[in-house]
Structure formats: C-alpha cells, structure tokens
Design a protein around this motif. Structure first.
Motif, PDB file in Angstrom:
ATOM      1  N   ARG A 136       0.834  -1.206   0.000  1.00  0.00           N
ATOM      2  CA  ARG A 136       0.000   0.000   0.000  1.00  0.00           C
ATOM      3  C   ARG A 136       0.873   1.262   0.000  1.00  0.00           C
ATOM      4  NH1 ARG A 136      -1.949   0.546   4.818  1.00  0.00           N
ATOM      5  NH2 ARG A 136      -1.406   2.698   5.104  1.00  0.00           N
ATOM      6  N   ILE A 137       1.889   1.270   0.850  1.00  0.00           N
ATOM      7  CA  ILE A 137       2.777   2.438   0.936  1.00  0.00           C
ATOM      8  C   ILE A 137       3.536   2.643  -0.378  1.00  0.00           C
ATOM      9  CG2 ILE A 137       4.884   3.311   2.035  1.00  0.00           C
ATOM     10  CD1 ILE A 137       3.736   2.191   4.704  1.00  0.00           C
ATOM     11  N   ARG A 138       4.092   1.546  -0.911  1.00  0.00           N
ATOM     12  CA  ARG A 138       4.791   1.654  -2.206  1.00  0.00           C
ATOM     13  C   ARG A 138       3.843   2.163  -3.285  1.00  0.00           C
ATOM     14  NH1 ARG A 138       7.977  -3.547  -1.298  1.00  0.00           N
ATOM     15  NH2 ARG A 138       6.200  -4.521  -2.300  1.00  0.00           N
ATOM     16  N   GLY A 139       2.612   1.651  -3.268  1.00  0.00           N
ATOM     17  CA  GLY A 139       1.602   2.080  -4.246  1.00  0.00           C
ATOM     18  C   GLY A 139       1.286   3.559  -4.126  1.00  0.00           C
ATOM     19  N   ARG A 140       1.231   4.071  -2.895  1.00  0.00           N
ATOM     20  CA  ARG A 140       0.967   5.513  -2.688  1.00  0.00           C
ATOM     21  C   ARG A 140       2.107   6.357  -3.252  1.00  0.00           C
ATOM     22  NH1 ARG A 140      -2.508   7.817   0.232  1.00  0.00           N
ATOM     23  NH2 ARG A 140      -1.141   9.364   1.155  1.00  0.00           N
ATOM     24  N   ILE A 141       3.343   5.897  -3.073  1.00  0.00           N
ATOM     25  CA  ILE A 141       4.505   6.655  -3.548  1.00  0.00           C
ATOM     26  C   ILE A 141       4.581   6.604  -5.075  1.00  0.00           C
ATOM     27  CG2 ILE A 141       7.026   6.839  -3.515  1.00  0.00           C
ATOM     28  CD1 ILE A 141       6.832   5.494  -0.645  1.00  0.00           C
ATOM     29  N   ILE A 142       4.314   5.442  -5.635  1.00  0.00           N
ATOM     30  CA  ILE A 142       4.386   5.286  -7.088  1.00  0.00           C
ATOM     31  C   ILE A 142       3.194   5.961  -7.768  1.00  0.00           C
ATOM     32  CG2 ILE A 142       4.382   3.615  -9.000  1.00  0.00           C
ATOM     33  CD1 ILE A 142       5.808   1.655  -6.969  1.00  0.00           C
ATOM     34  N   GLY A 143       1.996   5.750  -7.210  1.00  0.00           N
ATOM     35  CA  GLY A 143       0.795   6.319  -7.806  1.00  0.00           C
ATOM     36  C   GLY A 143       0.333   5.501  -9.002  1.00  0.00           C
ATOM     37  N   ARG A 144      -0.837   5.821  -9.502  1.00  0.00           N
ATOM     38  CA  ARG A 144      -1.383   5.100 -10.658  1.00  0.00           C
ATOM     39  C   ARG A 144      -0.493   5.344 -11.876  1.00  0.00           C
ATOM     40  NH1 ARG A 144      -6.628   6.434 -10.383  1.00  0.00           N
ATOM     41  NH2 ARG A 144      -7.089   4.592  -9.146  1.00  0.00           N
ATOM     42  N   ASP A 145      -0.041   4.270 -12.496  1.00  0.00           N
ATOM     43  CA  ASP A 145       0.842   4.333 -13.670  1.00  0.00           C
ATOM     44  C   ASP A 145       2.117   5.143 -13.417  1.00  0.00           C
ATOM     45  OD1 ASP A 145      -1.009   2.827 -15.167  1.00  0.00           O
ATOM     46  OD2 ASP A 145      -2.123   4.650 -15.709  1.00  0.00           O
ATOM     47  N   GLY A 146       2.558   5.201 -12.154  1.00  0.00           N
ATOM     48  CA  GLY A 146       3.800   5.909 -11.829  1.00  0.00           C
ATOM     49  C   GLY A 146       3.666   7.423 -11.799  1.00  0.00           C
ATOM     50  N   LYS A 147       2.420   7.915 -11.820  1.00  0.00           N
ATOM     51  CA  LYS A 147       2.198   9.371 -11.900  1.00  0.00           C
ATOM     52  C   LYS A 147       2.700  10.126 -10.673  1.00  0.00           C
ATOM     53  CE  LYS A 147      -1.338   9.959 -15.365  1.00  0.00           C
ATOM     54  NZ  LYS A 147      -2.380   8.974 -15.620  1.00  0.00           N
ATOM     55  N   ALA A 148       2.457   9.589  -9.467  1.00  0.00           N
ATOM     56  CA  ALA A 148       2.878  10.300  -8.247  1.00  0.00           C
ATOM     57  C   ALA A 148       4.399  10.398  -8.197  1.00  0.00           C
ATOM     58  CB  ALA A 148       2.341   9.599  -7.001  1.00  0.00           C
ATOM     59  N   ARG A 149       5.070   9.276  -8.441  1.00  0.00           N
ATOM     60  CA  ARG A 149       6.538   9.286  -8.449  1.00  0.00           C
ATOM     61  C   ARG A 149       7.051  10.269  -9.500  1.00  0.00           C
ATOM     62  NH1 ARG A 149       9.974   4.600 -10.964  1.00  0.00           N
ATOM     63  NH2 ARG A 149       9.886   6.042 -12.669  1.00  0.00           N
ATOM     64  N   GLY A 150       6.491  10.211 -10.681  1.00  0.00           N
ATOM     65  CA  GLY A 150       6.906  11.103 -11.765  1.00  0.00           C
ATOM     66  C   GLY A 150       6.714  12.569 -11.405  1.00  0.00           C
ATOM     67  N   GLN A 151       5.599  12.863 -10.765  1.00  0.00           N
ATOM     68  CA  GLN A 151       5.323  14.250 -10.380  1.00  0.00           C
ATOM     69  C   GLN A 151       6.309  14.730  -9.309  1.00  0.00           C
ATOM     70  OE1 GLN A 151       1.218  15.087 -10.174  1.00  0.00           O
ATOM     71  NE2 GLN A 151       1.512  17.239  -9.662  1.00  0.00           N
ATOM     72  N   ILE A 152       6.618  13.863  -8.346  1.00  0.00           N
ATOM     73  CA  ILE A 152       7.593  14.234  -7.312  1.00  0.00           C
ATOM     74  C   ILE A 152       8.950  14.476  -7.975  1.00  0.00           C
ATOM     75  CG2 ILE A 152       8.815  13.521  -5.218  1.00  0.00           C
ATOM     76  CD1 ILE A 152       6.280  11.814  -4.536  1.00  0.00           C
ATOM     77  N   GLU A 153       9.341  13.585  -8.896  1.00  0.00           N
ATOM     78  CA  GLU A 153      10.619  13.752  -9.606  1.00  0.00           C
ATOM     79  C   GLU A 153      10.647  15.086 -10.359  1.00  0.00           C
ATOM     80  OE1 GLU A 153      12.249   9.271 -10.657  1.00  0.00           O
ATOM     81  OE2 GLU A 153      10.891  10.218 -12.096  1.00  0.00           O
ATOM     82  N   ASN A 154       9.569  15.382 -11.088  1.00  0.00           N
ATOM     83  CA  ASN A 154       9.518  16.632 -11.867  1.00  0.00           C
ATOM     84  C   ASN A 154       9.542  17.872 -10.986  1.00  0.00           C
ATOM     85  OD1 ASN A 154       9.464  15.303 -14.328  1.00  0.00           O
ATOM     86  ND2 ASN A 154       7.226  15.235 -14.391  1.00  0.00           N
ATOM     87  N   MET A 155       8.805  17.820  -9.880  1.00  0.00           N
ATOM     88  CA  MET A 155       8.701  19.001  -9.019  1.00  0.00           C
ATOM     89  C   MET A 155       9.967  19.243  -8.204  1.00  0.00           C
ATOM     90  SD  MET A 155       4.759  18.688  -7.784  1.00  0.00           S
ATOM     91  CE  MET A 155       4.413  20.402  -7.365  1.00  0.00           C
ATOM     92  N   THR A 156      10.779  18.206  -8.007  1.00  0.00           N
ATOM     93  CA  THR A 156      11.988  18.365  -7.185  1.00  0.00           C
ATOM     94  C   THR A 156      13.281  18.204  -7.985  1.00  0.00           C
ATOM     95  OG1 THR A 156      11.942  16.014  -6.578  1.00  0.00           O
ATOM     96  CG2 THR A 156      10.834  17.553  -5.070  1.00  0.00           C
ATOM     97  N   GLN A 157      13.159  17.892  -9.282  1.00  0.00           N
ATOM     98  CA  GLN A 157      14.344  17.656 -10.115  1.00  0.00           C
ATOM     99  C   GLN A 157      15.237  16.569  -9.514  1.00  0.00           C
ATOM    100  OE1 GLN A 157      14.674  19.439 -13.220  1.00  0.00           O
ATOM    101  NE2 GLN A 157      12.574  19.715 -12.542  1.00  0.00           N
TER     102      GLN A 157
END
Length: 180
Positions: free
Chosen positions: A101-122
C-alpha cells in the motif's frame, strides 16, 4: 589503498556488471577503482587509491542495488554535490500488505505520483524492496524525502503536491533574491 564492501541483492548483480561487463567497467574508469563481485554472496568490493573515488563508486553501486538504472545512478559522478538518500520503509510497514500500500501511494497510478515528485523536485526516485532511493542535489532531495514521508504518513496526494509546489516556488524566490 581504500576499500569498501557492500552487500547487494542477487537480482541486482547483473545490473552492476552490465552487458558484457560494461557498467562495471564504466564505474571502474570513472572512479579509478577496482571492483570485485562475488555473485554467490552478493558481495561487492571496491578498492582504489583515491578515497573519494571509492566513496563515489560505492554510492553508484548502492544506487544500482536500490533499483536505479545505470544512467540515473551515474548522475552521482557528474557533480560532487549530487547525493543518494535512502529511506527505509521497513519500520512503517510491518506486513507485506502495508508495504504494498505504501509503495503504491509513492508510485501512484501508472507511476504518476513518483513522476510528479521527480519533476517538481528535479530528482530521481526508485522504489525497490523496502526502500525508496532519491538521487539529486541536497535541497531537492530533502524536499522529495519530505513529500515521500508525507505520503507514507497518509497525507493526500493533493496536499503533498501543494507542499512540493510551495517548496519549488520558495526555491525559485531564494534563487532570485540570491542573484539580485
């Protein structure tokens, strides 16, 4: 002579070696070290004259061992300020279901959450096993870590992204006031 030893998951040894030994050879050349790999034990030994080279190679191998691709892990060679931060999730998830569940929250649907964190923090983020790895400059890494910790603690994604957006704007303002 400086020497470092680290244990790497057996399924990541192949990534450290690379196709025809290419990744290992690239690490050895960039850091001016010698790398010995015991694939049965998952033990990687790094030796070199230059302690900083050994340290850098160790960080790159730790990054590879925590699920990063060689391209992303090699960012650690590009700038001495770039660092690897590893968040251990094993203390917050005591069952495989909670961990998923925790990994899923960090990754997000289709990796969107992880991608957004990466983009917003470089930064670059890798979720592997019971850890989250972050590669980037110190302040963005700290911001990404805080965002990930907020997700782990159960904050809504919207609140986390609002926090990251505020931090991004503050960083921009700090940069502008630094130069003017």
């Amino acid at each position: 002579m400086t020497m470092q030893e680290l244990k790497v998951a057996s399924d990541r040894i192949g990534v450290i070696i690379g196709k025809g030994g290419a990744t290992r050879k690239a690490i050895e050349e960039k850091a001016e070290v010698a790398i010995t790999i015991d694939s049965n034990e998952g033990l990687v030994t790094i030796e070199g004259e230059d302690a900083l080279g050994v340290l850098r190679a160790t960080e790159v191998i730790r990054a590879l061992g925590r699920g990063f691709s060689p391209e992303r892990a090699f960012r650690l060679f590009e700038d001495e300020d770039i660092l690897l931060d590893i968040i251990d999730l094993s203390n917050v998830a005591d069952t495989p279901q909670k961990m998923n569940r925790i990994r899923g929250r960090i990754i997000g649907r289709d990796g969107k959450a992880r991608g957004q964190i990466e983009n917003m923090t470089q930064t670059y983020i890798s979720i592997y096993g019971k850890t989250v790895g972050i590669i980037g400059l110190p302040e963005p890494v700290q911001t990404a870590r805080k965002g990930i910790e907020m997700l782990v603690e159960g904050s809504d994604h919207a609140n986390v992204f609002a926090f990251l957006d505020r931090r991004k704007k503050e960083a921009k303002e700090d940069l502008i006031s630094y130069y003017y």
